[in-house]
Design an enzyme around this catalytic site. Sequence first.
Site, PDB file in Angstrom:
ATOM      1  N   ASP A 227      50.693 -35.089  78.019  1.00 36.68           N
ATOM      2  CA  ASP A 227      49.788 -34.640  76.966  1.00 36.68           C
ATOM      3  C   ASP A 227      49.473 -35.880  76.128  1.00 36.68           C
ATOM      4  O   ASP A 227      50.190 -36.892  76.194  1.00 36.68           O
ATOM      5  CB  ASP A 227      50.423 -33.546  76.111  1.00 36.68           C
ATOM      6  CG  ASP A 227      49.353 -32.795  75.303  1.00 36.68           C
ATOM      7  OD1 ASP A 227      48.213 -33.301  75.199  1.00 36.68           O
ATOM      8  OD2 ASP A 227      49.660 -31.718  74.780  1.00 36.68           O
TER       9      ASP A 227
HETATM   10  C1  BGC Z   1      46.517 -31.141  73.396  1.00 39.86           C
HETATM   11  C2  BGC Z   1      46.029 -30.975  74.831  1.00 39.86           C
HETATM   12  C3  BGC Z   1      44.680 -31.589  74.959  1.00 39.86           C
HETATM   13  C4  BGC Z   1      44.779 -33.066  74.557  1.00 39.86           C
HETATM   14  C5  BGC Z   1      43.462 -33.798  74.644  1.00 39.86           C
HETATM   15  C6  BGC Z   1      46.476 -32.579  72.952  1.00 39.86           C
HETATM   16  O1  BGC Z   1      46.782 -32.711  71.611  1.00 39.86           O
HETATM   17  O2  BGC Z   1      47.822 -30.633  73.274  1.00 39.86           O
HETATM   18  O3  BGC Z   1      46.008 -29.630  75.190  1.00 39.86           O
HETATM   19  O4  BGC Z   1      44.201 -31.429  76.264  1.00 39.86           O
HETATM   20  O5  BGC Z   1      45.224 -33.155  73.218  1.00 39.86           O
HETATM   21  O6  BGC Z   1      42.597 -33.352  73.650  1.00 39.86           O
END
Ligand code: BGC
Length: 788
Positions: A227
């Site tokens: 993530d």
């Molecule tokens: C989120 C993800 C997301 C990523 C990119 C993160 O903070 O938890 O689900 O895909 O950011 O935006």
Amino acid sequence: MNAEEILSKMSIKEKLMLTSGLDFWHLVSNEEKGVPSIMVTDGPHGLRKKEGPGMGIGDAVPSTAFPTASCSACSWDKELLHEMGKAMGEECVQEKVSVILGPGVNMKRSPLCGRNFEYFSEDPVLAGEMAAALINGVQETGVGTSLKHFAVNNQETFRMTGSSNLDERTLREYYLQPFEIAVKKSQPMTIMTAYNKINNVPSSGNSHILTDILRNEWGFKGVALTDWGGGHCHYEDLNGGLDLEMPGNKQLYLKETLKAYEAGKISEETINRAALNVLKLIEKTEFVLNSDYKYNVEEHHAVAKKVALGSIVLLKNSKNILPLNNDVKPLIIGEMAEKPRYQGAGSSHLNPQKLDTFLSSLDAAGITYDYEKGYESANVKDESFIDAAVAKVDKSQPVILFIGLTDDYESEGSDRLTMAMPETHIKLAEKVLEKSDNVVIVLSAGSPVELPFEAKATTILDAYLSGEAGASALVDIIYGKVSPSGKLAETWPLSINDVQCSETYALKERNQVNYREGFFAGYRYYNSAKMNVQYPFGYGLSYTTFGYSNLKVKGNKVSVDVTNTGKVDGAEVVQLYVANKTKASIFAENELRNFEKVFLKAGETKTVTMELSDRDFQFYSVEKNAYVTAKGEYEVQIGASSRDIKLTATVTKDGEEINELEKFAGSWFETFNGKPTDDDMRLLGVEPIYEKAPRKGDYTLENTALDVKEKGFGKFFFGIMQLAVRAALGIKKSEADQIQNKMMIDSAINISFRGMSAMSNGIMKLWLASFIVKCCNGFSKPSKKEEK
Ligand code: BGC
């Protein structure tokens, strides 16, 4: 390009560079070797492709806003999710996006999770099947998906530093199962690891879930990526089974990882695995870069509407007020009729192509109406609009009342504190219901809310967050063009106090989150504990009625006849549960194993056939470290909800003689008295973890600005952090509380120093992050942990 051939010509350094992103949304290229840079971006209910650099939530190119996962799951319709996925994939192809970051299949441990709108269900089978259908739809277009957040990511509070602590059976049977189903049935091109740790091991490098389970047991063939900012020590992550760290950070870890390679701490084989997985992903999806495909905006809007039509749930229609007759002029109350709440806040927030409102949809259908806004979403505390709205209520005129959660109530990055709706909405509903029972309540919220006025209400529709075409779908349902067929994908408890983890969820426990209840979450708990609930899992009404007959269980095939016994056409979700009646261990009252949505014309009968696998009769024995079949009786149940079981059949399995039940005698798992304790958790075979709040002198790169904010330099740094985030994103102090802004600020103060470095696009080098940690510790007393 040919991934294998390219890999064979690459140096270790080149290979390692592929395992870290280029920038926020792109992967690293290697022009000399003919490797292009592909784009990966959010997800999960439509495409959020940001124009320009950075992570910010605004400025996305227009795309179709499909219903959120909490809504679309209520369709229980695999074909529909497949169609939605295909449309999402087509939008990616047009926008030259190779991977869309979604879907999310985390279980809803508590209705308070701020991100529940992005997750399908509290049931692993429903979530896994919905995800698999969506992934297959997207990937049919050649575009990849990212199944997230792997794993046990069930709260937003301390989301980047917390640890979800649980036993192996709960992990496997409940929290991992939706991932397992989706991986086996749809082989997503990527999987995104969670921010949180599991039993104190970071998900980003957790070899148990990434290597032993995901790759070796389930056969995952794609890329495991972090993530955003969720990586830990990069070579350890790679060793654990990770392939790619995101976002790009100017190769923050390259030197350290090369050194680790030279020191034998990471093998060439591991680096090859990760680099080859990334190259294969690029090879498969680079075609989008040269595509000039254009999707049809109207057609995709129609898909979004179709999903909403199949997902909206009729919760109550006790006086058969619905469907309304369109020659009676209704009074519409509630600003959400004019400004719909149709999507959630955070990284999934996109810029819709074409937004239907309820009022504009009535206009389009030629239906005249009166309208009172009743409240303003922007200032939800202002009660001054209530009386004017209530004054217009007259029993003879049907009221359609829009209430729910406004944007400020649900977002990625924070959890709700209560299940209550805004006071103004509750007061408005109560006053309207005092004057009339001719009221259709339409709820818009990403997750369940308490309904203190439920007993007085006759008619309730739950729209969840139904996407850009949700409002026109509502008009079709309210006026009877389509009979509602959504069924709840999660239980609506009567009150937050009824939730099994309500006393500890995101409140008292800091980083260590102990799952004392095991797998007794959602209806597995409510049904086993025989609790009263507002609406059970799997529940939803229709304008017609259905009859069930002729249940047959032959081997692993279950068939049942379903008849539309009413006067209008409609669809029913036929649900197949198994109740383990053996005394081998503790079991939930019943668990969903399969389902099928069937469309029936008035009077029509169809035979619905569903499969049960051997696994559907097994449980994960912690003692044997394997799924086992216990010898004895099982009840196969066909239900219209988890509590409305229509037909049953008993099946006997000739399995193993197992007795793991005795140790649970008298425990919460037997009595369901009060809330589960640490001792209950121990019975599941795992020790709860406690950790003292970090103190000055002991801070490490894994701590956050929030951790260090109390004293000295830490306090100063905490202030600076907030200013810096506001300045970087152009947020005025007065706008800091707006939900999207709050999320960005909260995320920044909740991210570890290591994560800050990873998210800074190379600005905050690791040495600088370490230096800040040292300053926070105070120079006189270096960090004990760091010294080690
Ligand atoms: C989120 C993800 C997301 C990523 C990119 C993160 O903070 O938890 O689900 O895909 O950011 O935006």
